[in-house]
Design a protein around this motif. Structure first.
Motif, PDB file in Angstrom:
ATOM      1  N   ASP A  87      14.773 -25.115 -36.670  1.00 32.84           N
ATOM      2  CA  ASP A  87      14.724 -24.447 -37.973  1.00 32.84           C
ATOM      3  C   ASP A  87      13.588 -23.436 -38.001  1.00 32.84           C
ATOM      4  N   PHE A  88      12.445 -23.813 -37.369  1.00 37.55           N
ATOM      5  CA  PHE A  88      11.280 -22.926 -37.335  1.00 37.55           C
ATOM      6  C   PHE A  88      10.733 -22.857 -35.920  1.00 37.55           C
ATOM      7  N   VAL A  89      10.415 -21.637 -35.490  1.00 36.62           N
ATOM      8  CA  VAL A  89       9.725 -21.421 -34.226  1.00 36.62           C
ATOM      9  C   VAL A  89       8.373 -20.809 -34.566  1.00 36.62           C
ATOM     10  N   GLN A 372      10.042 -22.879 -48.961  1.00 36.95           N
ATOM     11  CA  GLN A 372      10.470 -21.598 -49.518  1.00 36.95           C
ATOM     12  C   GLN A 372      11.358 -20.847 -48.527  1.00 36.95           C
ATOM     13  N   LEU A 373      10.990 -20.865 -47.241  1.00 40.11           N
ATOM     14  CA  LEU A 373      11.800 -20.197 -46.227  1.00 40.11           C
ATOM     15  C   LEU A 373      13.180 -20.836 -46.092  1.00 40.11           C
ATOM     16  N   LEU A 374      13.219 -22.175 -46.121  1.00 38.72           N
ATOM     17  CA  LEU A 374      14.498 -22.872 -46.036  1.00 38.72           C
ATOM     18  C   LEU A 374      15.381 -22.548 -47.241  1.00 38.72           C
ATOM     19  N   LYS A 375      14.746 -22.461 -48.398  1.00 39.24           N
ATOM     20  CA  LYS A 375      15.482 -22.131 -49.623  1.00 39.24           C
ATOM     21  C   LYS A 375      16.061 -20.720 -49.532  1.00 39.24           C
ATOM     22  N   GLU A 376      15.239 -19.783 -49.026  1.00 35.96           N
ATOM     23  CA  GLU A 376      15.707 -18.407 -48.877  1.00 35.96           C
ATOM     24  C   GLU A 376      16.838 -18.324 -47.866  1.00 35.96           C
ATOM     25  N   THR A 377      16.746 -19.122 -46.795  1.00 31.93           N
ATOM     26  CA  THR A 377      17.797 -19.142 -45.776  1.00 31.93           C
ATOM     27  C   THR A 377      19.106 -19.643 -46.373  1.00 31.93           C
ATOM     28  N   ALA A 378      19.005 -20.743 -47.141  1.00 35.87           N
ATOM     29  CA  ALA A 378      20.199 -21.311 -47.768  1.00 35.87           C
ATOM     30  C   ALA A 378      20.805 -20.334 -48.773  1.00 35.87           C
TER      31      ALA A 378
END
Length: 391
Positions: A87-89, A372-378
């Motif tokens: 999910d994150f690098v 926040q990044l996961l939310k934006e991705t979704a």
């Protein structure tokens, strides 16, 4: 959620401050799936996979080393294979092999660049490396820096300041607890003042300036009774020892590499820490907050980096001009002669660490940013599906 971190080296090899940051991220996301991809510290070692404190570490075989950079084709292969479900690098900059992985599109997941320092010190190579770095920053979803000073003084980062976020480093729980315990019981009065330096003995640390300033301090007629303890090793160790001998200095101790336990003991014994760095290659210096956790004042330098934003001039210590032997000697004499000032700065330092530089504060900021990044991705994925339906 899976997090993969990239850098050239990791514990128990000599990973330094960046390895501490990698470890602190791993601790903050305990329970999540995590991996580290790094290189072996010796080109004669084969690729291996092991675990360090429960985290899987891929140690890639290096072909050779150039300008402190291990070159490894296996590193590129591992990035492509191991990040396929990430999910994150998190790329701990600088390490050019990771930039090549980004250039070649060999990673998957949201890219977070942890900007630890610039690369201006490599003047001949910088023009060739800069286009690669710009591409990496362009591709990054987030760029993390440890202090506003690192963003303020980097022309390259300012172009991408919209995606930059500040997450200060933290002290370990052990260091915080030891510092609190020390403060509760400490009442020892000493005749000799202990001045402490901790760090690698490399050019940008300015240890030659420190030794010359200590010589100036000892040369004064009514100088306070002090000793200088230099903890750490590195390529300049023998040269610095010869410098101290040529100046006929007494009370200079080269303690060499020490364990974490021994380092804690030196922090307890010292009266103040000196960080005489002369280049913005010193971006933050975790040792500052470690000393501050023990209630010790810090003498640092006015670098165009995050260093003077950590220990504040006139609040938690004294800030001097980089490379100034006269200013550094005067600052050391001032703290050595004034016990009340050391106590005042030390108490301010401890409070500052407890407010800004704990693992809890740092972990909360990471979780907020990643959520926040996961939310934006979704949201982005959902928006794309809706647009396709409308078409």
């Amino acid at each position: 959620m899976k997090i993969t971190q990239l850098f050239k080296i990791y514990w128990p090899d000599n990973g330094g401050g960046i390895a501490k940051v990698m470890e602190s991220i791993a601790d903050a996301f305990e329970g999540c799936q995590q991996e580290m991809i790094v290189c072996q510290d010796d080109r004669h070692k084969k690729s291996a996979v092991d675990r360090y404190k429960g985290i899987q570490v891929h140690r890639c075989r290096q072909l050779f080393e150039c300008v402190s950079t291990p070159l490894s084709l296996d590193f590129l292969y591992k990035v492509k294979r191991c990040t396929s479900d990430s999910d994150f690098v998190i790329y701990h900059f600088p390490y050019p092999m990771a930039d090549f992985a980004v250039l070649l599109g060999m990673y998957s997941g949201r890219l977070i660049v942890w900007w630890h320092c610039g690369f201006e010190q490599y003047k001949r190579l910088a023009p060739f490396y800069r286009p690669l770095v710009k591409h990496t920053l362009k591709k990054a979803d987030l760029v993390l820096v440890s202090s506003k000073g690192n963003l303020k003084h980097s022309a390259l980062l300012r172009k991408y300041q919209g995606k930059c976020r500040v997450i200060p480093f933290c002290v370990s729980d052990e260091c915080m607890l030891r510092g609190m315990a020390y403060a509760a019981k400490h009442s020892v009065q000493k005749n000799k003042i202990t001045i402490l330096f901790i760090g690698r003995l490399v050019w940008y640390k300015g240890c030659d300036v420190l030794i010359k300033a200590f010589a100036r301090l000892q040369a004064k007629m009514q100088a306070p009774d002090c000793r200088l303890v230099i903890v750490g090793s590195g390529p300049l160790e023998q040269r610095l020892k010869r410098l101290a001998a040529s100046l006929r200095l007494k009370d200079v101790i080269f303690a060499g590499m020490v364990s974490e336990e021994e380092k804690m003991k030196w922090l307890e014994q010292c009266d103040f820490l000196v960080l005489p760095s002369v280049s913005k290659a010193e971006a933050f210096a975790v040792v500052q907050i470690e000393a501050m956790a023990f209630g010790k004042p810090v003498i640092n330098t006015r670098l165009p980096s995050g260093v003077p934003y950590v220990s504040l001039d006139g609040v938690t210590g004294i800030t001097v001009s980089p490379g100034s032997i006269r200013e550094l000697a005067a600052a050391m004499q001032k703290l050595a002669e004034h016990d009340c000032l050391r106590k005042q700065y030390g108490e301010n330092a401890r409070k500052r660490v407890q407010k800004k530089y704990t693992k809890q504060v740092m972990a909360a900021k990471y979780r907020q940013l990643f959520a926040q990044l996961l939310k934006e991705t979704a949201y982005g994925a959902g928006k794309s599906k809706n647009e396709k339906k409308e078409q």
